[in-house]
Write a protein that holds these residues in place. Structure first.
Motif, PDB file in Angstrom:
ATOM      1  N   ARG A   2      33.559  48.107  28.804  1.00 10.72           N
ATOM      2  CA  ARG A   2      33.607  46.653  29.012  1.00 10.72           C
ATOM      3  C   ARG A   2      32.960  45.950  27.819  1.00 10.72           C
ATOM      4  N   TYR A   3      31.833  46.465  27.398  1.00  9.25           N
ATOM      5  CA  TYR A   3      31.083  45.849  26.299  1.00  9.25           C
ATOM      6  C   TYR A   3      31.884  45.844  24.996  1.00  9.25           C
ATOM      7  N   THR A   4      32.696  46.875  24.785  1.00  6.60           N
ATOM      8  CA  THR A   4      33.460  46.981  23.542  1.00  6.60           C
ATOM      9  C   THR A   4      34.841  46.338  23.664  1.00  6.60           C
ATOM     10  N   GLY A   5      35.032  45.459  24.644  1.00  7.11           N
ATOM     11  CA  GLY A   5      36.283  44.695  24.707  1.00  7.11           C
ATOM     12  C   GLY A   5      37.139  44.965  25.922  1.00  7.11           C
ATOM     13  N   PHE A   6      36.515  45.353  27.035  1.00  9.43           N
ATOM     14  CA  PHE A   6      37.239  45.576  28.292  1.00  9.43           C
ATOM     15  C   PHE A   6      38.394  46.561  28.099  1.00  9.43           C
ATOM     16  N   ARG A   7      38.053  47.710  27.543  1.00  6.30           N
ATOM     17  CA  ARG A   7      39.041  48.765  27.370  1.00  6.30           C
ATOM     18  C   ARG A   7      39.406  49.317  28.740  1.00  6.30           C
ATOM     19  N   LYS A   8      40.640  49.769  28.867  1.00  2.57           N
ATOM     20  CA  LYS A   8      41.193  50.114  30.184  1.00  2.57           C
ATOM     21  C   LYS A   8      40.446  51.266  30.832  1.00  2.57           C
ATOM     22  N   THR A   9      39.883  50.985  31.981  1.00  2.00           N
ATOM     23  CA  THR A   9      39.179  51.987  32.790  1.00  2.00           C
ATOM     24  C   THR A   9      39.693  51.867  34.212  1.00  2.00           C
ATOM     25  N   ILE A  10      40.278  52.927  34.724  1.00  2.00           N
ATOM     26  CA  ILE A  10      40.834  52.893  36.080  1.00  2.00           C
ATOM     27  C   ILE A  10      39.797  53.451  37.042  1.00  2.00           C
ATOM     28  N   VAL A  11      39.232  52.550  37.858  1.00  2.00           N
ATOM     29  CA  VAL A  11      38.215  52.944  38.834  1.00  2.00           C
ATOM     30  C   VAL A  11      38.928  53.277  40.141  1.00  2.00           C
ATOM     31  N   LEU A  12      38.995  54.541  40.462  1.00  2.00           N
ATOM     32  CA  LEU A  12      39.766  54.982  41.623  1.00  2.00           C
ATOM     33  C   LEU A  12      39.068  54.633  42.933  1.00  2.00           C
ATOM     34  N   MET A  27      41.299  47.931  36.843  1.00  3.53           N
ATOM     35  CA  MET A  27      41.623  48.502  35.542  1.00  3.53           C
ATOM     36  C   MET A  27      40.605  48.105  34.469  1.00  3.53           C
ATOM     37  N   GLY A  28      39.402  47.718  34.880  1.00  2.00           N
ATOM     38  CA  GLY A  28      38.381  47.337  33.915  1.00  2.00           C
ATOM     39  C   GLY A  28      38.438  45.888  33.503  1.00  2.00           C
ATOM     40  N   GLN A  29      39.142  45.054  34.271  1.00  2.00           N
ATOM     41  CA  GLN A  29      39.211  43.626  33.953  1.00  2.00           C
ATOM     42  C   GLN A  29      37.851  42.966  34.179  1.00  2.00           C
ATOM     43  N   PRO A  30      37.649  41.772  33.589  1.00  2.00           N
ATOM     44  CA  PRO A  30      36.399  41.039  33.839  1.00  2.00           C
ATOM     45  C   PRO A  30      36.265  40.666  35.316  1.00  2.00           C
ATOM     46  N   GLU A  75      25.926  39.984  31.868  1.00  2.00           N
ATOM     47  CA  GLU A  75      25.090  39.071  31.090  1.00  2.00           C
ATOM     48  C   GLU A  75      25.244  39.268  29.594  1.00  2.00           C
ATOM     49  N   CYS A  76      25.760  40.423  29.191  1.00  2.00           N
ATOM     50  CA  CYS A  76      25.841  40.772  27.772  1.00  2.00           C
ATOM     51  C   CYS A  76      27.247  40.643  27.206  1.00  2.00           C
ATOM     52  N   LEU A  77      28.206  40.276  28.039  1.00  2.00           N
ATOM     53  CA  LEU A  77      29.590  40.247  27.604  1.00  2.00           C
ATOM     54  C   LEU A  77      29.951  38.878  27.051  1.00  2.00           C
ATOM     55  N   SER A  78      30.706  38.874  25.986  1.00  2.00           N
ATOM     56  CA  SER A  78      31.063  37.636  25.295  1.00  2.00           C
ATOM     57  C   SER A  78      31.851  36.711  26.212  1.00  2.00           C
TER      58      SER A  78
END
Length: 501
Positions: free
Chosen positions: A408-418, A452-455, A477-480
């Motif tokens: 998330r910190y590096t630009g909300f890269r796709k992460t699928i949380v099952l 999918m790692g969305q904000p 708190e740390c995300l742009s």
């Protein structure tokens, strides 16, 4: 003999002398300033990433061709931040417990607590007595000097205690575990007086000792700074991790599957679905052998239906297919040894032949220094997981959460949380024939369309911190703000920005 009369001086000679003296003085001044600024220019040298540097580099292609792909260009060392000067209230020594990512989060918390209380922090000790029995020290995994230098404007970090504490160390330090999920007020009112009394305090447990929510924003941002900037792996680990990523990138995109189906996880969780009776007995014996695993009597199927078990490799294969991943997808398995070995990976490998592990991509000689050092092996997997195009954990353990937050910190890269609770129900319906493949696949995709790692906002559950969203999985708190359009106007609890002086 009479002296000759002096030659007449040309008009304006006084102005010429003054002009000459001015030139000499100016030259001396310029040279002095230049000599003084030269070292500073070296420190403040601009990074070599602009178009002019790339153009110049192209002109020097012949010289650069002599370097191998693995040979990095030497950059000037970055300027150190100014050292923060403060009166220390005492020393904090900590022993981190758990695996790599549990310890990583704990280190971030301990730095933050040290900064808030104006303490001097010793380089943290790492767990050597848990299931993994990894003898690695902090310096075997993380770059110690970078850790110290990058945080010098916040907190003083030292490698060893001053000699004046030798007697106190021999007699035994005042030791305690802080209360889990505590806010900054607990440390100010309960811990600081103890440190001022004893001068040094030893935290013998550090996992989840700082609250997820309600902290001042500047403390939350410091947790992120430690995690994403100060905690850098050793050059040896980074070099091999980068090589793994480079190998995987040669064929295009790749997926990292954090298949948490190792023996320790199954024994700890009591999840034996898909295991033989003999394997279930082995896992139960192991659970009883470790006294710090408090839960002993576990009903495996009950936990599975509640979504509290890792997916099996066979279940994972079906879920990946339902999500639409094609057969030729390159999948890197980030994990330790899979319980049951290749036998349990057979269904997953049949569905996805391009299934690889680090042991398949690196030579035995390259991996030999990491053997019997599970934490260092996990660090390699961490680097690959951060760089992958998609990250999918089969269980929401510490690595899954910390990697999710880093992505998330590096630009909300796709992460699928099952959603394992929903998935288990759907899997059972499909395997009993109550759902067709199309129905099963549509349902799986519908369940995960917003995972999918969305904000998103971090879920807060007062008085139940274990059940709420973990700070390091979603450090909002740390995300742009520019990268978080869905969180516009987000307000955070605990807004005071002024630290202790």
């Amino acid at each position: 003999m009479a002296k000759s009369p002096p030659l007449p001086r040309p008009p304006g000679w006084r102005c010429s002398v003054r002009w000459w003296l001015a030139r000499v003085g100016t030259s001396v001044l310029v040279w002095t300033v230049f000599m003084q600024l030269a070292p500073i220019a070296e420190v403040w040298r601009f990074p070599r990433s602009d178009a002019r540097w790339r153009s110049a580099s192209a002109c020097n292609a012949t010289n650069l061709s002599l370097l191998s792909d693995e040979t990095p260009l030497r950059e000037s060392p970055p300027a150190l931040p100014p050292r923060r000067v403060y009166k220390s209230n005492g020393y904090l020594q900590v022993s981190c417990n758990g695996g790599l990512n549990q310890m990583r989060a704990a280190i971030c918390d301990m730095v933050t607590i040290s900064r808030y209380l104006n303490l001097t922090l010793l380089i943290p000790e790492l767990d050597k007595t848990s299931f993994w029995a990894d003898p690695s020290d902090f310096g075997d995994i993380f770059n110690v000097q970078h850790f110290i230098d990058s945080l010098r404007d916040e907190v003083k970090i030292i490698k060893s205690l001053p000699k004046k504490f030798s007697k106190k160390v021999q007699q035994g330090l005042f030791s305690m575990p802080p209360v889990s999920w505590s806010n900054e007020k607990y440390y100010l009112k309960q811990i600081l007086p103890l440190i001022q009394k004893h001068k040094i305090i030893y935290f013998n447990k550090t996992d989840a000792r700082l609250a997820n929510n309600g902290l001042p924003i500047w403390l939350q941002k410091l947790r992120c700074r430690v995690n994403y900037q100060a905690l850098r792996f050793t050059p040896k680990i980074e070099a091999l991790g980068n090589k793994l990523v480079s190998i995987l990138r040669k064929t295009g995109s790749f997926v990292v599957l954090h298949l948490r189906y190792e023996m320790d996880m199954l024994a700890f969780s009591g999840c034996t679905h898909g295991c033989s009776d003999k394997e279930a007995e082995e896992l139960t014996r192991m659970r009883y052998a470790y006294p710090w695993w408090k839960e002993k009597e576990i009903v495996s199927e009950k936990k599975r239906l509640e979504g509290l078990c890792p997916l099996t490799p066979e279940e994972t294969a079906l879920v990946l297919q339902a999500l639409g991943f094609e057969r030729n997808t390159l999948i890197y398995i980030a994990s330790g040894e899979i319980y049951g070995g290749e036998r349990r990976l057979a269904a997953l490998r049949a569905a996805y032949p391009k299934l690889v592990r680090k042991e398949m991509l690196l030579s035995p000689d390259e991996l030999r220094p990491f053997q019997n050092h599970s934490t260092q092996m996990a660090a390699l997997d961490y680097l690959v997981s951060i760089a992958s195009d998609v990250f999918i954990p089969s269980y929401d353990g510490n690595m899954a959460k910390v990697v999710e937050g880093h992505r998330r910190y590096t630009g909300f890269r796709k992460t699928i949380v099952l959603d394992r609770r929903e998935l288990v129900e759907l899997l059972d319906l499909y395997q009993t024939g109550e759902l067709s493949w199309e129905q099963f696949s549509d349902a799986v995709q519908e369940v995960h369309k917003n995972q999918m790692g969305q904000p998103v906002r971090r879920k807060v559950i007062p008085d139940r911190p274990k059940e709420e969203d973990y700070f390091y999985a979603n450090p909002q708190e740390c995300l742009s703000p520019q990268r978080m359009p869905q969180l516009g106007g987000l307000k955070f609890a605990g807004d005071p920005e002024t630290p202790l002086q």
